[in-house]
Design a protein around this motif. Structure first.
Motif, PDB file in Angstrom:
ATOM      1  N   GLY A 102     -17.488 -10.453   6.461  1.00  0.00           N
ATOM      2  CA  GLY A 102     -18.277 -10.898   7.417  1.00  0.00           C
ATOM      3  C   GLY A 102     -17.846 -10.607   8.952  1.00  0.00           C
ATOM      4  O   GLY A 102     -18.822 -10.488   9.920  1.00  0.00           O
ATOM      5  N   ARG A 103     -16.712 -10.396   9.084  1.00  0.00           N
ATOM      6  CA  ARG A 103     -16.087  -9.899  10.314  1.00  0.00           C
ATOM      7  C   ARG A 103     -15.495  -8.528  10.231  1.00  0.00           C
ATOM      8  O   ARG A 103     -14.881  -8.215   9.324  1.00  0.00           O
ATOM      9  N   PRO A 104     -15.197  -8.008  11.181  1.00  0.00           N
ATOM     10  CA  PRO A 104     -14.423  -6.545  11.178  1.00  0.00           C
ATOM     11  C   PRO A 104     -13.097  -6.648  10.832  1.00  0.00           C
ATOM     12  O   PRO A 104     -12.309  -7.279  11.274  1.00  0.00           O
ATOM     13  N   THR A 105     -12.851  -6.231   9.636  1.00  0.00           N
ATOM     14  CA  THR A 105     -11.536  -6.497   8.680  1.00  0.00           C
ATOM     15  C   THR A 105     -11.187  -5.131   8.115  1.00  0.00           C
ATOM     16  O   THR A 105     -11.949  -4.438   7.766  1.00  0.00           O
ATOM     17  N   ALA A 106      -9.724  -5.047   7.994  1.00  0.00           N
ATOM     18  CA  ALA A 106      -9.172  -3.930   7.249  1.00  0.00           C
ATOM     19  C   ALA A 106      -8.244  -4.492   6.106  1.00  0.00           C
ATOM     20  O   ALA A 106      -7.858  -5.725   6.347  1.00  0.00           O
ATOM     21  N   GLN A 107      -7.951  -3.648   5.213  1.00  0.00           N
ATOM     22  CA  GLN A 107      -7.058  -4.098   3.967  1.00  0.00           C
ATOM     23  C   GLN A 107      -5.956  -2.999   4.098  1.00  0.00           C
ATOM     24  O   GLN A 107      -6.395  -1.896   4.427  1.00  0.00           O
ATOM     25  N   ALA A 108      -4.802  -3.514   3.637  1.00  0.00           N
ATOM     26  CA  ALA A 108      -3.723  -2.484   3.320  1.00  0.00           C
ATOM     27  C   ALA A 108      -2.882  -2.869   2.161  1.00  0.00           C
ATOM     28  O   ALA A 108      -2.731  -4.056   1.938  1.00  0.00           O
ATOM     29  N   ILE A 109      -2.462  -1.757   1.269  1.00  0.00           N
ATOM     30  CA  ILE A 109      -1.735  -2.169   0.194  1.00  0.00           C
ATOM     31  C   ILE A 109      -0.306  -2.078   0.584  1.00  0.00           C
ATOM     32  O   ILE A 109       0.149  -1.308   1.266  1.00  0.00           O
ATOM     33  N   LEU A 110       0.663  -3.096  -0.125  1.00  0.00           N
ATOM     34  CA  LEU A 110       1.956  -3.122   0.230  1.00  0.00           C
ATOM     35  C   LEU A 110       2.692  -2.781  -1.194  1.00  0.00           C
ATOM     36  O   LEU A 110       2.170  -2.956  -2.019  1.00  0.00           O
ATOM     37  N   THR A 111       3.940  -2.390  -0.957  1.00  0.00           N
ATOM     38  CA  THR A 111       4.630  -2.199  -1.984  1.00  0.00           C
ATOM     39  C   THR A 111       6.053  -2.836  -1.675  1.00  0.00           C
ATOM     40  O   THR A 111       6.729  -2.583  -0.584  1.00  0.00           O
ATOM     41  N   MET A 112       6.888  -3.374  -2.697  1.00  0.00           N
ATOM     42  CA  MET A 112       8.237  -4.138  -2.309  1.00  0.00           C
ATOM     43  C   MET A 112       9.595  -3.357  -2.811  1.00  0.00           C
ATOM     44  O   MET A 112       9.649  -2.452  -3.500  1.00  0.00           O
ATOM     45  N   TRP A 113      10.494  -3.581  -1.826  1.00  0.00           N
ATOM     46  CA  TRP A 113      11.636  -3.023  -1.559  1.00  0.00           C
ATOM     47  C   TRP A 113      12.695  -4.176  -1.490  1.00  0.00           C
ATOM     48  O   TRP A 113      12.455  -5.242  -1.107  1.00  0.00           O
ATOM     49  N   THR A 114      13.941  -3.964  -1.992  1.00  0.00           N
ATOM     50  CA  THR A 114      15.143  -5.021  -1.687  1.00  0.00           C
ATOM     51  C   THR A 114      15.537  -5.202  -0.227  1.00  0.00           C
ATOM     52  O   THR A 114      15.530  -4.061   0.530  1.00  0.00           O
ATOM     53  N   GLU A 115      16.384  -6.060  -0.082  1.00  0.00           N
ATOM     54  CA  GLU A 115      17.018  -6.161   1.324  1.00  0.00           C
ATOM     55  C   GLU A 115      17.820  -4.912   1.481  1.00  0.00           C
ATOM     56  O   GLU A 115      18.210  -4.401   2.663  1.00  0.00           O
ATOM     57  N   ALA A 116      18.409  -4.395   0.404  1.00  0.00           N
ATOM     58  CA  ALA A 116      19.303  -3.199   0.640  1.00  0.00           C
ATOM     59  C   ALA A 116      18.648  -2.015   0.597  1.00  0.00           C
ATOM     60  O   ALA A 116      19.186  -0.735   0.626  1.00  0.00           O
ATOM     61  N   GLY A 117      17.163  -1.980   0.552  1.00  0.00           N
ATOM     62  CA  GLY A 117      16.538  -0.803   0.983  1.00  0.00           C
ATOM     63  C   GLY A 117      16.287   0.131  -0.315  1.00  0.00           C
ATOM     64  O   GLY A 117      15.839   1.270  -0.112  1.00  0.00           O
ATOM     65  N   ILE A 118      16.364  -0.345  -1.616  1.00  0.00           N
ATOM     66  CA  ILE A 118      16.059   0.345  -2.781  1.00  0.00           C
ATOM     67  C   ILE A 118      14.717  -0.301  -3.336  1.00  0.00           C
ATOM     68  O   ILE A 118      14.454  -1.695  -3.012  1.00  0.00           O
ATOM     69  N   PRO A 119      13.814   0.300  -4.163  1.00  0.00           N
ATOM     70  CA  PRO A 119      12.650  -0.169  -4.704  1.00  0.00           C
ATOM     71  C   PRO A 119      12.904  -1.418  -5.561  1.00  0.00           C
ATOM     72  O   PRO A 119      13.980  -1.460  -6.460  1.00  0.00           O
ATOM     73  N   PHE A 120      12.218  -2.200  -5.372  1.00  0.00           N
ATOM     74  CA  PHE A 120      12.128  -3.657  -6.398  1.00  0.00           C
ATOM     75  C   PHE A 120      11.544  -3.282  -7.472  1.00  0.00           C
ATOM     76  O   PHE A 120      10.265  -2.980  -7.603  1.00  0.00           O
ATOM     77  N   PRO A 124       5.100  -3.544 -10.053  1.00  0.00           N
ATOM     78  CA  PRO A 124       4.777  -2.746 -10.927  1.00  0.00           C
ATOM     79  C   PRO A 124       4.251  -1.323 -10.405  1.00  0.00           C
ATOM     80  O   PRO A 124       4.490  -0.269 -11.012  1.00  0.00           O
ATOM     81  N   ARG A 125       4.196  -1.148  -9.092  1.00  0.00           N
ATOM     82  CA  ARG A 125       3.623  -0.008  -8.524  1.00  0.00           C
ATOM     83  C   ARG A 125       5.136   0.916  -8.220  1.00  0.00           C
ATOM     84  O   ARG A 125       5.003   1.939  -8.377  1.00  0.00           O
ATOM     85  N   GLN A 126       6.047   0.016  -8.017  1.00  0.00           N
ATOM     86  CA  GLN A 126       7.626   0.825  -8.214  1.00  0.00           C
ATOM     87  C   GLN A 126       7.954   1.277  -9.523  1.00  0.00           C
ATOM     88  O   GLN A 126       8.612   2.492  -9.823  1.00  0.00           O
ATOM     89  N   GLN A 127       7.451   0.519 -10.502  1.00  0.00           N
ATOM     90  CA  GLN A 127       7.571   0.972 -11.856  1.00  0.00           C
ATOM     91  C   GLN A 127       6.965   2.385 -12.226  1.00  0.00           C
ATOM     92  O   GLN A 127       7.410   3.372 -12.826  1.00  0.00           O
ATOM     93  N   LEU A 128       5.859   2.328 -11.567  1.00  0.00           N
ATOM     94  CA  LEU A 128       4.978   3.626 -11.715  1.00  0.00           C
ATOM     95  C   LEU A 128       5.590   4.959 -11.181  1.00  0.00           C
ATOM     96  O   LEU A 128       5.740   5.811 -11.433  1.00  0.00           O
ATOM     97  N   ALA A 129       5.963   4.312  -9.953  1.00  0.00           N
ATOM     98  CA  ALA A 129       6.986   5.606  -9.123  1.00  0.00           C
ATOM     99  C   ALA A 129       7.913   6.105  -9.989  1.00  0.00           C
ATOM    100  O   ALA A 129       8.213   7.392 -10.063  1.00  0.00           O
TER     101      ALA A 129
END
Length: 455
Positions: A102-120, A124-129
């Motif tokens: 209803g109002r000007p809006t955008a969306q963005a996809i996120l993917t997760m990493w650990t504090e150590a900077g490696i894929p979590f 599931p997106r990291q599993q596909l990677a």
């Protein structure tokens, strides 16, 4: 050539988007949980730069939620390990306008990493990677696309205490079949035109839209892409788009695998080919193409039963896998044959591919595609030999049966060496714990039929 705005391409993307859309008032951050449910938060547009650099925090436990959004403690991701945060960063290319807002809006996809900077790897997106990386080591690069089936349901005829009713049913009756009917598309032409227009605005590669096997059932196909992660992103975004446009038109879209016991289920078929380093389809090579295709198929067949719980991940999903339903019950394959689990469609040599037909439309696209790519890799790595293809009715084949219940599928998944190699022992335990908890909830429920019969 123009000078980069910063040294971070993701920041450049954010800057370009906000310059092109200065009226955007909010950002919807989206991340797909283990069940394929979109979760996230709303934030001001100024937060986009942070999402592209330092990241946005979400708890690791987001991937330990059941289909109802409840914490499953057996996953080990919640309070017993401190309910730790992961760092979620912007997926490049995923910032898109939200046409239905209803109002000007955008969306963005996120993917997760650990504090150590490696894929979590709970993401599931990291599993596909990881599956894409495994194929890359074989100099194979997937090209893929999804086909998604769904029903349009009239909410006015779908009260909680009643059986849901699809559109068109009232006029034509439950036995009606009108496959590929242009009249059914015309009946909802404004809705489908809006789906296509919104897809264009969001950059989704929508291809064909067809009337499917039951009244009120439709299918939207996406064009193939050479970025497997973007292929799964497309499927997630398309499902959300269809839900929202249907709601705008006073309807409900459902991707439930088997919403009606006497009608066709909703599938999510995946088409996949593999390119070599030169961009040539490895299945099209005159000398080695057939052998490599059969090795890839053999890997898919070998990994199919152990990963069935990813393709039919709900209690309801196993109702879809029935003989004669065009949803497979056995680990079969064949050429130009829709009764099998893995079909090799008729095509030009350059487009030679497999169509994996097991997944329900409510499955997680990232995990579905990851399981398929791992199957392809497993077969190619071992140069496996495929069983003979099914020439006629695949349901009458002597090929191994797929699990017919959630309990059987979880048990095969938990003890599978294929799953351990593909997804890792920790993820195997996490996913099995989640599905076992969901199954327990259904086993604890006394159905209305039981009460009406025995009370």
């Amino acid at each position: 050539m123009g000078r980069a705005i910063t040294d971070n391409p993701a920041i450049d993307e954010v800057t370009r988007f906000l310059r092109a859309h200065p009226d955007v008032e909010g950002i919807e951050y989206l991340i797909t949980d283990t069940n394929g449910v979109l979760r996230g938060k709303w934030a001001p547009p100024q937060s986009l730069a942070k999402s592209a650099s330092a990241g946005v925090n979400f708890p690791l436990g987001l991937f330990g939620l059941d289909v109802w959004g409840r914490e499953v403690l057996e996953t080990g991701l919640h309070v017993e390990t401190g309910d730790r945060d992961g760092i979620c960063r912007l997926v490049p290319g995923s910032i898109r306008p939200v046409p239905w807002a209803g109002r000007p809006t955008a969306q963005a996809i996120l993917t997760m990493w650990t504090e150590a900077g490696i894929p979590f790897l709970g993401d599931p997106r990291q599993q596909l990677a990881g599956a894409v990386d495994r194929l890359a080591k074989l100099d194979c690069h997937p090209v893929a696309a999804f086909e998604l089936e769904f029903y349009l349901v009239d909410p006015a005829l779908a009260e909680v205490s009643q059986t849901p009713r699809t559109v068109l049913s009232a006029d034509h009756g439950p036995e009606r079949q009108n496959i590929y009917a242009l009249s059914d598309l015309s009946a909802f032409s404004e809705l489908f035109h809006e789906i296509r227009a919104a897809g264009m605005e969001q950059g989704l590669p929508i291809d064909t839209i067809v009337s499917e096997a039951a009244p009120g059932q439709f299918e939207v196909n996406l064009k193939h892409r050479s970025d497997a992660l973007a292929v799964a992103d497309d499927a997630v975004m398309l499902k959300r788009l269809i839900h929202e446009i249907a709601r705008k038109h006073g309807l409900r879209a459902t991707f439930m695998a088997k919403p009606f016991i006497d009608r066709a289920g909703n599938g999510m078929h995946a088409h996949v080919s593999l390119l070599d380093a030169a961009g040539i389809n490895i299945f099209a090579n005159p000398g080695t193409g057939e052998a490599r295709l059969e090795s890839a198929v053999a890997g898919l067949i070998r990994g199919m039963a152990p990963t069935t719980i990813m393709f039919a991940h709900t209690w309801n999903g196993f109702r879809r896998l029935q003989p004669g339903s065009y949803a497979p019950t056995r680990a079969t394959w064949g050429h130009n044959n829709r009764s099998v689990a893995v079909r090799v469609p008729v095509s030009e040599p350059s487009a030679r591919r497999v169509e994996h037909r097991v997944a329900g439309a409510d499955s997680n696209p990232y995990l579905v595609l990851a399981a398929i790519l791992h199957g392809l890799a497993d077969g190619l790595e071992s140069e496996a030999k495929a069983p003979p293809p099914s020439e006629r009715n695949g349901y009458e084949s002597s090929a191994p049966a797929l699990p017919s219940s959630m309990a059987e599928a979880i048990a095969q998944f938990e003890r599978s060496e294929f799953v351990r190699r593909a997804f890792g022992a920790e993820y195997r335990s996490l996913y099995a714990a989640l599905k076992r908890a969901e199954m327990a909830s259904f086993l604890d429920e006394i159905s209305p039929l039981e009460r009406s019969t025995y009370l």
